[in-house]
Scaffold this motif. Structure first.
Motif, PDB file in Angstrom:
ATOM      1  N   ARG A  10     -19.091  14.851 -38.513  1.00  0.00           N
ATOM      2  CA  ARG A  10     -19.495  16.260 -38.465  1.00  0.00           C
ATOM      3  C   ARG A  10     -19.013  16.923 -37.176  1.00  0.00           C
ATOM      4  O   ARG A  10     -18.565  18.068 -37.174  1.00  0.00           O
ATOM      5  N   ILE A  11     -19.113  16.212 -36.061  1.00  0.00           N
ATOM      6  CA  ILE A  11     -18.667  16.773 -34.785  1.00  0.00           C
ATOM      7  C   ILE A  11     -17.161  17.011 -34.818  1.00  0.00           C
ATOM      8  O   ILE A  11     -16.680  18.056 -34.357  1.00  0.00           O
ATOM      9  N   ALA A  12     -16.412  16.094 -35.393  1.00  0.00           N
ATOM     10  CA  ALA A  12     -14.957  16.280 -35.516  1.00  0.00           C
ATOM     11  C   ALA A  12     -14.650  17.513 -36.365  1.00  0.00           C
ATOM     12  O   ALA A  12     -13.733  18.281 -36.043  1.00  0.00           O
ATOM     13  N   GLU A  13     -15.417  17.722 -37.421  1.00  0.00           N
ATOM     14  CA  GLU A  13     -15.231  18.923 -38.256  1.00  0.00           C
ATOM     15  C   GLU A  13     -15.551  20.189 -37.473  1.00  0.00           C
ATOM     16  O   GLU A  13     -14.819  21.187 -37.565  1.00  0.00           O
ATOM     17  N   ASP A  14     -16.636  20.161 -36.700  1.00  0.00           N
ATOM     18  CA  ASP A  14     -17.007  21.324 -35.884  1.00  0.00           C
ATOM     19  C   ASP A  14     -15.918  21.638 -34.854  1.00  0.00           C
ATOM     20  O   ASP A  14     -15.570  22.804 -34.639  1.00  0.00           O
ATOM     21  N   GLU A  15     -15.384  20.592 -34.231  1.00  0.00           N
ATOM     22  CA  GLU A  15     -14.322  20.788 -33.244  1.00  0.00           C
ATOM     23  C   GLU A  15     -13.076  21.383 -33.887  1.00  0.00           C
ATOM     24  O   GLU A  15     -12.468  22.314 -33.330  1.00  0.00           O
ATOM     25  N   ALA A  16     -12.699  20.893 -35.046  1.00  0.00           N
ATOM     26  CA  ALA A  16     -11.506  21.405 -35.740  1.00  0.00           C
ATOM     27  C   ALA A  16     -11.691  22.871 -36.113  1.00  0.00           C
ATOM     28  O   ALA A  16     -10.772  23.688 -35.927  1.00  0.00           O
ATOM     29  N   ALA A  17     -12.871  23.218 -36.608  1.00  0.00           N
ATOM     30  CA  ALA A  17     -13.135  24.606 -36.976  1.00  0.00           C
ATOM     31  C   ALA A  17     -13.086  25.514 -35.749  1.00  0.00           C
ATOM     32  O   ALA A  17     -12.512  26.616 -35.792  1.00  0.00           O
ATOM     33  N   ALA A  18     -13.669  25.080 -34.646  1.00  0.00           N
ATOM     34  CA  ALA A  18     -13.662  25.881 -33.421  1.00  0.00           C
ATOM     35  C   ALA A  18     -12.242  26.070 -32.899  1.00  0.00           C
ATOM     36  O   ALA A  18     -11.857  27.166 -32.489  1.00  0.00           O
ATOM     37  N   ARG A  36     -15.498  28.351 -27.714  1.00  0.00           N
ATOM     38  CA  ARG A  36     -15.382  27.460 -26.550  1.00  0.00           C
ATOM     39  C   ARG A  36     -16.727  26.783 -26.284  1.00  0.00           C
ATOM     40  O   ARG A  36     -16.786  25.605 -25.928  1.00  0.00           O
ATOM     41  N   ARG A  37     -17.787  27.506 -26.494  1.00  0.00           N
ATOM     42  CA  ARG A  37     -19.137  26.944 -26.334  1.00  0.00           C
ATOM     43  C   ARG A  37     -19.378  25.851 -27.364  1.00  0.00           C
ATOM     44  O   ARG A  37     -19.946  24.808 -27.049  1.00  0.00           O
ATOM     45  N   VAL A  38     -18.938  26.060 -28.598  1.00  0.00           N
ATOM     46  CA  VAL A  38     -19.066  25.042 -29.639  1.00  0.00           C
ATOM     47  C   VAL A  38     -18.332  23.769 -29.214  1.00  0.00           C
ATOM     48  O   VAL A  38     -18.845  22.661 -29.373  1.00  0.00           O
ATOM     49  N   LEU A  39     -17.137  23.915 -28.665  1.00  0.00           N
ATOM     50  CA  LEU A  39     -16.376  22.744 -28.219  1.00  0.00           C
ATOM     51  C   LEU A  39     -17.112  21.985 -27.114  1.00  0.00           C
ATOM     52  O   LEU A  39     -17.143  20.748 -27.114  1.00  0.00           O
ATOM     53  N   LEU A  40     -17.713  22.710 -26.187  1.00  0.00           N
ATOM     54  CA  LEU A  40     -18.488  22.057 -25.126  1.00  0.00           C
ATOM     55  C   LEU A  40     -19.725  21.363 -25.693  1.00  0.00           C
ATOM     56  O   LEU A  40     -20.081  20.261 -25.258  1.00  0.00           O
ATOM     57  N   GLU A  41     -20.370  21.993 -26.669  1.00  0.00           N
ATOM     58  CA  GLU A  41     -21.531  21.370 -27.297  1.00  0.00           C
ATOM     59  C   GLU A  41     -21.129  20.108 -28.055  1.00  0.00           C
ATOM     60  O   GLU A  41     -21.856  19.117 -28.050  1.00  0.00           O
ATOM     61  N   CYS A  42     -19.964  20.134 -28.685  1.00  0.00           N
ATOM     62  CA  CYS A  42     -19.464  18.936 -29.373  1.00  0.00           C
ATOM     63  C   CYS A  42     -19.233  17.806 -28.366  1.00  0.00           C
ATOM     64  O   CYS A  42     -19.605  16.655 -28.626  1.00  0.00           O
ATOM     65  N   GLU A  43     -18.647  18.136 -27.239  1.00  0.00           N
ATOM     66  CA  GLU A  43     -18.415  17.124 -26.208  1.00  0.00           C
ATOM     67  C   GLU A  43     -19.740  16.575 -25.688  1.00  0.00           C
ATOM     68  O   GLU A  43     -19.892  15.367 -25.492  1.00  0.00           O
TER      69      GLU A  43
END
Length: 105
Positions: A10-18, A36-43
């Motif tokens: 799911r995190i990989a999907e969120d990162e790809a979408a962002a 960019r915030r989504v990417l930081l939250e994924c990390e």
């Protein structure tokens, strides 16, 4: 599928979408800030999963090393790590691969 594998996907999907939205010229600056915030939250989630999973693996290894039960903290450690990982899965409750047992209710 276990919760760690589910979360990783799911995190990989969120990162790809962002990343896709960050490359979209029609996205506003405020939209890009959000992505960019989504990417930081994924990390942050990936780091937290790593920490919790390491604690869970350490508890399981201690249980194997001391099968006689000299480590009363192990069941609690395994429980809190499991509850922590399950809590991270909550935002994905509507995903078809989400398992209801992760709700803990």
């Amino acid at each position: 599928m276990d919760v760690v594998e589910f979360l990783s996907q799911r995190i990989a999907e969120d990162e790809a979408a962002a990343r896709n939205l960050l490359n979209d010229r029609s996205v506003s600056e405020s939209g890009k800030w959000y992505e960019r915030r989504v990417l930081l939250e994924c990390e942050a989630k990936k780091r937290l999963i790593g920490i919790v999973e390491s604690a869970r693996q350490a508890a399981l290894a201690a249980m194997v090393r001391h099968p006689e039960g000299d480590t009363p903290w192990i069941p609690e450690a395994i429980e809190w790590t499991t509850l922590s990982l399950n809590a991270l899965a909550l935002p994905y409750v509507d995903h078809p691969d989400f398992e209801r047992r992760w709700l803990g209710t």
